[in-house]
Write an enzyme that holds these catalytic residues in place. Structure first.
Site, mmCIF file in Angstrom:
data_model
loop_
_atom_site.group_PDB
_atom_site.id
_atom_site.type_symbol
_atom_site.label_atom_id
_atom_site.label_comp_id
_atom_site.label_asym_id
_atom_site.label_seq_id
_atom_site.Cartn_x
_atom_site.Cartn_y
_atom_site.Cartn_z
ATOM 1 N N HIS A 53 1.949 2.344 -3.438
ATOM 2 C CA HIS A 53 0.784 3.020 -4.267
ATOM 3 C C HIS A 53 0.850 4.394 -3.707
ATOM 4 O O HIS A 53 0.727 5.391 -4.280
ATOM 5 C CB HIS A 53 -0.569 2.567 -3.807
ATOM 6 C CG HIS A 53 -0.979 1.398 -4.479
ATOM 7 N ND1 HIS A 53 -0.889 1.197 -5.899
ATOM 8 C CD2 HIS A 53 -1.608 0.233 -3.923
ATOM 9 C CE1 HIS A 53 -1.364 0.006 -6.184
ATOM 10 N NE2 HIS A 53 -1.754 -0.598 -4.960
ATOM 11 N N GLU A 75 0.779 -1.202 -0.166
ATOM 12 C CA GLU A 75 0.057 -0.019 -0.017
ATOM 13 C C GLU A 75 0.780 1.194 0.126
ATOM 14 O O GLU A 75 0.461 2.209 -0.602
ATOM 15 C CB GLU A 75 -0.886 0.000 1.328
ATOM 16 C CG GLU A 75 -2.116 -1.123 1.067
ATOM 17 C CD GLU A 75 -2.722 -1.378 -0.065
ATOM 18 O OE1 GLU A 75 -2.979 -0.379 -0.798
ATOM 19 O OE2 GLU A 75 -3.137 -2.493 -0.420
HETATM 20 ZN ZN LIG Z 1 -2.570 -2.435 -4.830
#
Ligand SMILES: [Zn+2]
Length: 230
Positions: free
Chosen positions: A103, A100
């Site tokens: 991202h 995450e």
């Molecule tokens: Zn992802």
């Protein structure tokens, strides 16, 4: 209308691929969820550390309910980790948290496939919502090919979205592994474990795209040709 539809096998094959991928990611995740990381950091600790290491100060980390509901929201700049990831010190949890963060880094550096993916969301939602109803109306209106082709085009937008998702997901995992490889969060023996978890997670996106492709192929086989003689 359809007495026997052999193309339905395509849908079943897609379903089997998706189920196999999801069972593989669950097994892999739960396997490495039993390995405590030697650094004893939780998913949240790891996420905060990685974000600050990456020079990101405007992203908050929060715990949310649910299982594997982890996500990064670029609009609100919030990295949400499911409670099991946020509070666990397992190698799998740190891997998910790092993904995450990948991202968040993509957002930070303006990674263009991520921008494209975000821009495609409305079209993909519209496509998956309207394609089948439009195709059905087209069939009912004595095979109105214009409507049917519009329906198939709308369905292909959903596939396009899933295809653009692939490089975004692979890249987030690659960034995560690169950050984790510097040895400050995971030991060199733990990094390959995280790689296995992240590869398994990536496979579910490949399976989803493959299954959507098979559904599109089915629609084209069923309705793509001109049915002037029917
Ligand atoms: Zn992802």
């Amino acid at each position: 209308m359809f007495f026997f539809d052999p193309t339905y096998f395509l849908v079943i094959i897609g379903l089997i691929i998706s189920m196999a991928a999801s069972s593989y990611v669950n097994r892999t995740f739960h396997h490495y969820d039993s390995y405590r990381s030697q650094s004893n950091q939780t998913g949240s600790d790891a996420a905060r550390f990685i974000l600050s290491q990456s020079g990101i100060q405007d992203v908050g980390v929060q715990a949310i309910s649910g299982d594997l509901t982890d996500n990064y929201n670029g609009q609100t700049k919030v990295l949400s980790l499911s409670e099991s990831t946020a509070n666990s010190t397992s190698v799998a949890a740190i891997g998910v948290a790092a993904h995450e963060c990948g991202h968040a880094v993509q957002d930070h550096v303006n990674y263009w496939p991520m921008r494209l993916r975000t821009a495609l969301v409305p079209a993909a939602n519209l496509g998956s919502m309207l394609s089948l109803p439009i195709i059905i109306v087209g069939v009912l209106l004595s095979y109105n090919t214009t409507l049917i082709h519009i329906g198939i085009f709308l369905f292909s937008l959903a596939l396009l979205f899933q295809l653009v998702t692939l490089p975004v997901e692979f890249n987030a995992s690659r960034r995560a592994l690169k950050i984790l490889s510097d040895g400050q969060v995971l030991t060199p023996t733990e990094v390959p474990m995280v790689r296995k978890v992240l590869v398994a997670a990536a496979l579910t996106y490949v399976a989803a795209a493959l299954s959507t492709f098979l559904q599109l192929l089915r629609l084209v086989l069923l309705f793509g040709g001109n049915r002037d003689n029917d």
